[in-house]
Design an enzyme around this catalytic site. Structure first.
Site, PDB file in Angstrom:
ATOM      1  N   HIS A  11       0.875  -1.177   0.000  1.00 60.00           N
ATOM      2  CA  HIS A  11       0.000   0.000   0.000  1.00 60.00           C
ATOM      3  C   HIS A  11       0.907   1.221   0.000  1.00 60.00           C
ATOM      4  CE1 HIS A  11      -3.515  -2.529   1.110  1.00 60.00           C
ATOM      5  NE2 HIS A  11      -2.580  -3.257   1.696  1.00 60.00           N
ATOM      6  N   GLU A 192      -7.276 -12.301   5.932  1.00 59.40           N
ATOM      7  CA  GLU A 192      -6.279 -11.672   6.826  1.00 59.40           C
ATOM      8  C   GLU A 192      -6.835 -11.777   8.244  1.00 59.40           C
ATOM      9  OE1 GLU A 192      -5.745  -7.428   6.313  1.00 59.40           O
ATOM     10  OE2 GLU A 192      -3.802  -7.435   7.342  1.00 59.40           O
TER      11      GLU A 192
HETATM   12  N1  HPA Z   1      -5.059  -4.814   5.482  1.00 65.13           N
HETATM   13  C1  HPA Z   1      -6.191  -4.300   5.034  1.00 65.13           C
HETATM   14  N2  HPA Z   1      -6.259  -3.065   4.541  1.00 65.13           N
HETATM   15  C2  HPA Z   1      -5.158  -2.339   4.498  1.00 65.13           C
HETATM   16  C3  HPA Z   1      -3.963  -2.814   4.954  1.00 65.13           C
HETATM   17  C4  HPA Z   1      -3.908  -4.122   5.474  1.00 65.13           C
HETATM   18  O1  HPA Z   1      -2.860  -4.622   5.921  1.00 65.13           O
HETATM   19  N3  HPA Z   1      -3.048  -1.827   4.758  1.00 65.13           N
HETATM   20  C5  HPA Z   1      -3.682  -0.805   4.190  1.00 65.13           C
HETATM   21  N4  HPA Z   1      -4.974  -1.102   4.029  1.00 65.13           N
HETATM   22 ZN    ZN Z   2      -2.646  -5.135   2.560  1.00 64.25          ZN
END
Ligand code: HPA
Ligand code: ZN
Length: 330
Positions: A11, A192
């Site tokens: 990102h 995640e």
């Molecule tokens: N996860 C989800 N969204 C995000 C992340 C991440 O690690 N970094 C920036 N946006």
């Molecule tokens: Zn990410």
């Protein structure tokens, strides 16, 4: 010389180091609620994804002009190049900027001021992937896609990020259909913090070609079989998983088991300013802590190029892959 690699999960807003945040705050007359860079780094103690996102969105307030996005990108590309990155597919979050009155044009043109000359300046080829914020509405995502239409020659695909829990991929089905109709490649964060079901939805309902993170697939053996069979790449981010507590410690990370299962894993940095390291640091950490062999590290580098969206330039992919095979570990 570091191992040549592609970075596929990065990102750009997550590369904002505290020093640059203060420099941009001063340039733009933005007040940051932190006394100094140490105080920002002290805030890097995250409980979970949301606690990180709060700081990530707060510090973005300093990004206002094309030059800011250019400087941010050049800083990342220089660090990435020094750690062996030859190719980077870079996420950006336009909604987080548009909401602050910074338009799509400013963001994309600014990023492009660095990316358009990255090969000459840094020796890194690049692509841009526009992410939708999954904790915003599907309508907002569709508006964002429409706002990006004038810039699609600079955007290879779409992604899905921000707070995962409670925001399943199905919410964005129509937006992804519209993105596919525009010829965009599709990826999404899934697994995640979310369950394996979110990974299945990303594949079945959004048509993603690559899964960002995908960690929770390990709870679902049938899903692992499918990801292996269909050669779906996963963009893992080990140091991010430790900092956001998706795993207890790096030693507990399932990367070795995922490789043993035959999954097409890649290693990436996610938000390197916040998570304690750039992509080479992630490679070093998994080598040192998880005992990955040179063969495994080479496999990860090879996978990164195999999983890259380089279909428009297979000659380039072959060149990068040849570099991986020729690499001599120190
Ligand atoms: N996860 C989800 N969204 C995000 C992340 C991440 O690690 N970094 C920036 N946006
Ligand atoms: Zn990410």
């Amino acid at each position: 010389m570091p191992l040549p690699k592609a970075e596929l999960h990065l990102h750009i807003e997550g590369t904002l180091e505290p020093e640059l945040a203060f420099a941009l705050a001063e340039r733009n007359g933005v007040e940051l609620p932190y006394a100094d860079t140490d105080e920002i780094r002290e805030a890097y103690r995250f409980e979970d994804l949301q606690s990180f996102l709060n700081l990530y969105y707060e510090l973005m307030a300093v990004l206002r002009t094309e030059r800011d996005f250019e400087d941010l990108s050049n800083a990342y590309l220089a660090r990435a190049a020094a750690q062996g990155v030859r190719h980077a597919e870079i996420f950006f979050d336009p909604q987080a900027h548009i909401a602050r009155g910074v338009g799509m044009g400013t963001v994309v043109e600014g990023l492009w001021r660095a990316l358009g000359s990255s090969e000459e300046n840094h020796g890194v080829s690049t692509q841009l992937i526009m992410c939708f914020l999954r904790d915003e509405s599907a309508e907002s995502a569709m508006e964002t896609l429409r706002a990006a239409e004038p810039y699609l020659d600079r955007i290879v695909g779409v992604g899905l990020d921000s707070a995962e829990a409670g925001h399943p991929p199905v919410k964005f089905r129509e937006v992804y259909e519209a993105a596919a109709a525009l010829g965009l490649r599709r990826v999404a964060h899934a697994g995640e913090e979310g369950p394996p079901e979110y990974i299945r939805q990303a594949l079945d309902l959004l048509g993603v070609e690559r899964v960002d993170h995908g960690l929770s697939c390990m709870e679902d053996p049938a899903l692992v079989d499918r990801l292996v069979r269909d050669r779906i790449p996963l963009t893992l981010c080990p140091l991010s998983n430790v900092r956001l507590r998706a795993v207890d410690t790096l030693a507990d990370h399932p990367l070795p088991a995922m490789l043993d299962a035959g999954l097409l894993c890649t290693v990436n940095s996610d938000d390197p300013a916040y998570f304690g390291g750039y992509v080479g640091d992630n490679f070093d950490a998994v080598r040192d802590t998880l005992g990955l062999t040179e063969d495994r590290l080479r496999e990860l580098a090879r996978n990164s190029f195999l999983a890259s969206f380089l279909e428009h330039d297979e000659e380039r992919r072959r060149r990068y892959l040849a570099e991986v095979e020729a690499y001599a570990f120190p």
